[in-house]
Write an enzyme that holds these catalytic residues in place. Sequence first.
Site, PDB file in Angstrom:
ATOM      1  N   LYS A  99      45.264  43.493  38.423  1.00 49.37           N
ATOM      2  CA  LYS A  99      44.448  42.559  37.637  1.00 49.37           C
ATOM      3  C   LYS A  99      45.347  41.395  37.248  1.00 49.37           C
ATOM      4  O   LYS A  99      46.550  41.573  37.067  1.00 49.37           O
ATOM      5  CB  LYS A  99      43.921  43.239  36.363  1.00 49.37           C
ATOM      6  CG  LYS A  99      42.685  42.594  35.789  1.00 49.37           C
ATOM      7  CD  LYS A  99      41.420  43.064  36.488  1.00 49.37           C
ATOM      8  CE  LYS A  99      40.189  42.403  35.940  1.00 49.37           C
ATOM      9  NZ  LYS A  99      38.957  42.909  36.550  1.00 49.37           N
ATOM     10  N   ASP A 143      36.625  36.696  37.669  1.00 47.94           N
ATOM     11  CA  ASP A 143      36.368  37.494  36.478  1.00 47.94           C
ATOM     12  C   ASP A 143      36.068  36.526  35.325  1.00 47.94           C
ATOM     13  O   ASP A 143      35.783  35.339  35.559  1.00 47.94           O
ATOM     14  CB  ASP A 143      37.592  38.385  36.168  1.00 47.94           C
ATOM     15  CG  ASP A 143      37.232  39.615  35.337  1.00 47.94           C
ATOM     16  OD1 ASP A 143      36.751  40.592  35.902  1.00 47.94           O
ATOM     17  OD2 ASP A 143      37.440  39.590  34.119  1.00 47.94           O
TER      18      ASP A 143
END
Length: 354
Positions: free
Chosen positions: A80, A114
């Site tokens: 991430k 995201d």
Amino acid sequence: MNLFDTVEEMGHEQVLFCHGKDPHIKAIIAIHDTSLGPAMGATRMLPYVNEEAALKDALRLSRGMTYKAACANIPVGGGKAVIIADPAHKTEELFRAYGRFVDRLQGRFITGQDVNLTPENVRTISQETNYVVGVEEKSGGPAPITAQGVFLGIKAAVKFRLQSENLEGLKVAVQGLGNVGRNVCQLLHESGAELFVTDISQEKVEEVKCTLGATVVAPDEIYSLDVDVFSPCALGGILNSQTLHSLSAAIIAGCANNQLAQEEIHGQMITEKGILYCPDYVINAGGLINVYNEMIGYNEEKAFQQLHNIYDTLIEIFARAKQQEITTNEAAKQLAEERIKNARKINKKEMIFS
Ligand SMILES: NC(=O)C1=CN([C@@H]2O[C@H](COP(=O)(O)OP(=O)(O)OC[C@H]3O[C@@H](n4cnc5c(N)ncnc54)[C@H](O)[C@@H]3O)[C@@H](O)[C@H]2O)C=CC1
Ligand SMILES: O=C(O)C(=O)Cc1c[nH]c2ccccc12
């Protein structure tokens, strides 16, 4: 924070601090585990209160991606990235510089859109690297698929906790009406559920009120409603001592990542209250399932099957938790770690015999 102790405890392979002066960029790419395949995880952009908060977010989210992939039976690892910046200060140069950092990892990390990134921002990143997925929208983008997974998760929890296969009249409180939350509301409405919603955007709540007949409440009122299901679809950290005190829903089932403020403490508190919690990284795997299938060449049947497995996986996790008297979060972690261990063994055998 003692950096290496934290990283060792959480099991990360590599954490990259990306820095540039011109253009100014601060980003953290966390690679948790690549034993099943390249680390996948979308990139978010937030003006974190401090660097420790940014690092913590990247570390927890990337570990969540490893567990997400394992629980969904997808052969990739977890990663991430967070860009530490105010989304009001986006520039093309910033995204291009970030894209060059991603490219230097040569496919060890594959990313996409995201929180606070638009498809346009991700297309800018992709001008510098091929290691970006989910922006071609061949299959409608990850959010509608994530919503379908959440809907299946709600059905699994209703079956396990309320012994019902019917959502007619079920009262659901949805926090956040963004790309995923709005789609979750649509699916629930079509199944006859009664909706209670909140968002910080007036425009979004008005739309859902008018089109789906939802009851609108203020953001801080969403926790204390007399509902069957609470569906967090906005932010992380919303399951904490304060909110759990107010919560009377029988089920927590939403798409937000990192819902538990403190995994052990708040996971335990939820169990003690008799609430059934759908672990976030299990119920929200639809997005990953979608981008993974786009990456390898979309096979609708395969993607559909993987998505529908979310239902059975959750039932298995609920049953394990009940049987072993542990939290559902602990049961999900156990399942993920078992699968990773088994896959590592298979990979080793293949290496020996090939
Ligand atoms: N898009 C996807 O495929 C996936 C998303 N997720 C996670 O799900 C969550 C939502 O994702 P998206 O819908 O794509 O994001 P989004 O940015 O489209 O939607 C979030 C919504 O929450 C609202 N919101 C923000 N603060 C709020 C508050 N305090 N109270 C009520 N509403 C608030 C925002 O106004 C916005 O409408 C994020 O945590 C994301 O990481 C997880 C897996 C996949
Ligand atoms: O489930 C998550 O948190 C994700 O990051 C899923 C996801 C959405 N778009 C992507 C692009 C590349 C890698 C993962 C994702």
